[in-house]
Design an enzyme around this catalytic site. Structure first.
Site, PDB file in Angstrom:
ATOM      1  N   LYS A  30      23.996  16.585 -76.479  1.00  0.00           N
ATOM      2  CA  LYS A  30      23.454  15.272 -76.851  1.00  0.00           C
ATOM      3  C   LYS A  30      21.941  15.361 -77.023  1.00  0.00           C
ATOM      4  O   LYS A  30      21.325  16.362 -76.625  1.00  0.00           O
ATOM      5  CB  LYS A  30      23.836  14.235 -75.786  1.00  0.00           C
ATOM      6  CG  LYS A  30      23.245  14.509 -74.409  1.00  0.00           C
ATOM      7  CD  LYS A  30      23.912  13.662 -73.331  1.00  0.00           C
ATOM      8  CE  LYS A  30      23.296  13.946 -71.971  1.00  0.00           C
ATOM      9  NZ  LYS A  30      24.085  13.357 -70.873  1.00  0.00           N
ATOM     10  N   ARG A 126      27.350   3.339 -63.945  1.00  0.00           N
ATOM     11  CA  ARG A 126      26.630   3.397 -65.209  1.00  0.00           C
ATOM     12  C   ARG A 126      27.672   3.224 -66.311  1.00  0.00           C
ATOM     13  O   ARG A 126      27.988   2.119 -66.700  1.00  0.00           O
ATOM     14  CB  ARG A 126      25.871   4.734 -65.302  1.00  0.00           C
ATOM     15  CG  ARG A 126      24.915   4.831 -66.454  1.00  0.00           C
ATOM     16  CD  ARG A 126      24.194   6.162 -66.483  1.00  0.00           C
ATOM     17  NE  ARG A 126      25.084   7.302 -66.718  1.00  0.00           N
ATOM     18  CZ  ARG A 126      24.683   8.524 -67.014  1.00  0.00           C
ATOM     19  NH1 ARG A 126      23.398   8.789 -67.092  1.00  0.00           N
ATOM     20  NH2 ARG A 126      25.542   9.500 -67.209  1.00  0.00           N
ATOM     21  N   TYR A 244     -11.303  12.425 -74.492  1.00  0.00           N
ATOM     22  CA  TYR A 244     -11.300  10.956 -74.400  1.00  0.00           C
ATOM     23  C   TYR A 244     -11.494  10.491 -72.965  1.00  0.00           C
ATOM     24  O   TYR A 244     -10.893  11.053 -72.039  1.00  0.00           O
ATOM     25  CB  TYR A 244      -9.972  10.409 -74.893  1.00  0.00           C
ATOM     26  CG  TYR A 244      -9.834  10.385 -76.395  1.00  0.00           C
ATOM     27  CD1 TYR A 244     -10.729   9.682 -77.189  1.00  0.00           C
ATOM     28  CD2 TYR A 244      -8.773  11.042 -77.003  1.00  0.00           C
ATOM     29  CE1 TYR A 244     -10.580   9.649 -78.568  1.00  0.00           C
ATOM     30  CE2 TYR A 244      -8.611  11.009 -78.375  1.00  0.00           C
ATOM     31  CZ  TYR A 244      -9.519  10.305 -79.153  1.00  0.00           C
ATOM     32  OH  TYR A 244      -9.355  10.277 -80.506  1.00  0.00           O
ATOM     33  N   MET A 292      -3.625  13.198 -79.378  1.00  0.00           N
ATOM     34  CA  MET A 292      -2.453  13.113 -80.252  1.00  0.00           C
ATOM     35  C   MET A 292      -2.001  14.486 -80.741  1.00  0.00           C
ATOM     36  O   MET A 292      -0.815  14.814 -80.692  1.00  0.00           O
ATOM     37  CB  MET A 292      -2.745  12.198 -81.443  1.00  0.00           C
ATOM     38  CG  MET A 292      -1.528  11.941 -82.312  1.00  0.00           C
ATOM     39  SD  MET A 292      -1.883  10.892 -83.722  1.00  0.00           S
ATOM     40  CE  MET A 292      -2.219   9.332 -82.915  1.00  0.00           C
TER      41      MET A 292
HETATM   42  C1  LIG Z   1      24.331  14.300 -69.857  1.00  0.00           C
HETATM   43  C2  LIG Z   1      25.663  14.420 -69.244  1.00  0.00           C
HETATM   44  C3  LIG Z   1      26.142  15.670 -68.842  1.00  0.00           C
HETATM   45  C4  LIG Z   1      25.263  16.896 -68.782  1.00  0.00           C
HETATM   46  O1  LIG Z   1      24.374  16.728 -67.703  1.00  0.00           O
HETATM   47  P1  LIG Z   1      23.355  17.873 -67.234  1.00  0.00           P
HETATM   48  O2  LIG Z   1      22.794  17.350 -65.971  1.00  0.00           O
HETATM   49  O3  LIG Z   1      22.337  17.966 -68.304  1.00  0.00           O
HETATM   50  O4  LIG Z   1      24.124  19.116 -67.077  1.00  0.00           O
HETATM   51  C5  LIG Z   1      27.458  15.755 -68.410  1.00  0.00           C
HETATM   52  N1  LIG Z   1      28.241  14.662 -68.345  1.00  0.00           N
HETATM   53  C6  LIG Z   1      27.804  13.426 -68.687  1.00  0.00           C
HETATM   54  C7  LIG Z   1      28.704  12.259 -68.577  1.00  0.00           C
HETATM   55  C8  LIG Z   1      26.494  13.261 -69.138  1.00  0.00           C
HETATM   56  O5  LIG Z   1      26.046  12.047 -69.456  1.00  0.00           O
END
Ligand SMILES: *Cc1c(COP(=O)(O)O)cnc(C)c1O
Length: 349
Positions: A30, A126, A244, A292
């Site tokens: 992802k 979540r 800055y 930047m």
């Molecule tokens: C992002 C995610 C993972 C991977 O998590 P890591 O801590 O990066 O290994 C696995 N399962 C779910 C549901 C996630 O949201």
């Protein structure tokens, strides 16, 4: 600024997860492969033997399908919504159903895509179906390929919540007898065989981030190297300020190297006054604020010249160390690099 991604190191990390237990190791790609490029990384994992991939959104899934073959399994963590129908169907994605409403919508749409995953929430609060809804979910004709949950404290082997979530998961999974089971991400994969089940879902560890909050565990290789060119060198007097806000004052005459990297490249501005660069083999502090497209680094006493390359992440300056200096996690350091120029090395073609 440039990000060099070592595909061989990423493959070695995936193999480390695959060798931890008899469970299948998936690859979580992802956020564009944690900022390092989902397509080339997924192809590398695929060539090494990975068959299951996780993305966050249907759009990420469709892009990944275009980069992979038709047989790879692509699971979409964000769930299923009616508007996802065409993408899920056309790219043959496998939605992760996070509750009764999503499950009903998916069935009503004719079970589009490549089967489904049921996600039960065992304590993260979540995503995922609440335990109270498991009976109703199991009564639907879902036939999930996988039932999964996610640990809130997988990176902390001492957390009591891990065992609580595992027990809840075991019980919830009984409602889906034909499904494979998955509980652990990178951290949980190091909690031992009790947490492996049929499939582990590593993400950050594949990209060289430490899976455990306190470090340790089998060694993983660094995947990202971030370099920036020296654009200019100047000598300043004691009492002169840098950058800055004039936040750094030279205590003595200094040589300052200005590098071509900044927050527009994804270098976190919170590294201002706290980060480091490796210049001519020496680790040197950043001086003043991150701009930047520019940073300034103490180059006093070093033989450096415009055109030389400095490491901002690399050998001797790990992604977790950079994250600690920035007051964040490797996850954010890596995903912030999404917009930077990238090159790749290694990887079975
Ligand atoms: C992002 C995610 C993972 C991977 O998590 P890591 O801590 O990066 O290994 C696995 N399962 C779910 C549901 C996630 O949201």
């Amino acid at each position: 600024m440039r990000v060099e991604v070592d595909l061989d190191a990423a493959i070695a990390n995936w193999r480390t997860f695959a060798a931890l237990s008899s469970a299948e190791a998936a690859a979580v790609v992802k956020a564009d492969g944690y900022g390092l490029g989902a397509a080339p990384l997924a192809r590398a994992f695929r060539a090494a033997g990975a068959t299951t991939f996780f993305v966050a959104t249907p759009a990420e899934g469709a892009a990944l399908r275009a980069a992979l073959d038709a047989e790879a399994t692509i699971c979409v963590l964000g769930g299923y919504r009616a508007e996802d129908l065409a993408m899920v169907r056309d790219a043959r994605l496998r939605p992760v159903l996070n509750g009764l409403d999503q499950a009903q919508a998916w069935i009503a749409a004719g079970r589009p895509g490549d089967g489904c995953v049921v996600h039960v929430d065992t304590g993260m609060n979540r995503l995922g179906a609440p335990l109270a809804d498991i009976g109703a979910l199991a009564a639907l004709d879902l036939r999930p390929a996988l039932v999964m949950s996610h640990l809130a404290c997988g990176g902390d082997p001492g957390a009591a919540l891990n065992g609580v979530q595992r027990r809840r998961f075991l019980e919830a999974a009984l409602a889906f007898p034909g499904a494979r089971r998955s509980l652990s991400a990178s951290g949980g994969a190091f909690l031992g065989p009790d947490y492996a089940f049929d499939l582990v879902r590593p993400g950050v560890g594949l990209y060289g981030g430490a899976p455990l909050d306190a470090g340790g565990g089998p060694p993983l290789r660094a995947v990202a190297r971030v370099t920036a060119p020296v654009l200019q060198i100047r000598t300043i007097e004691a009492g002169a300020t840098v950058g800055y806000g004039a936040t750094f004052t030279a205590p003595h005459p200094m040589q300052v190297a200005t590098l071509g990297a900044g927050y527009a490249d994804g270098l976190l501005r919170s590294l201002s006054g706290r980060g480091y660069a490796v210049l001519a083999g020496a680790r040197r502090p950043m001086l003043g604020r991150v701009s930047m497209d520019l940073i300034t680094v103490d180059a006093t006493g070093l033989a450096v010249a415009p055109g030389d390359e400095a490491d901002l992440i690399g050998p001797g300056l790990g992604v977790d160390e950079v994250a600690a200096a920035a007051g964040t996690l490797a996850y954010e350091v890596l995903t912030s690099l999404r917009g930077a120029a990238r090159t790749y090395k290694g990887g079975a073609a």
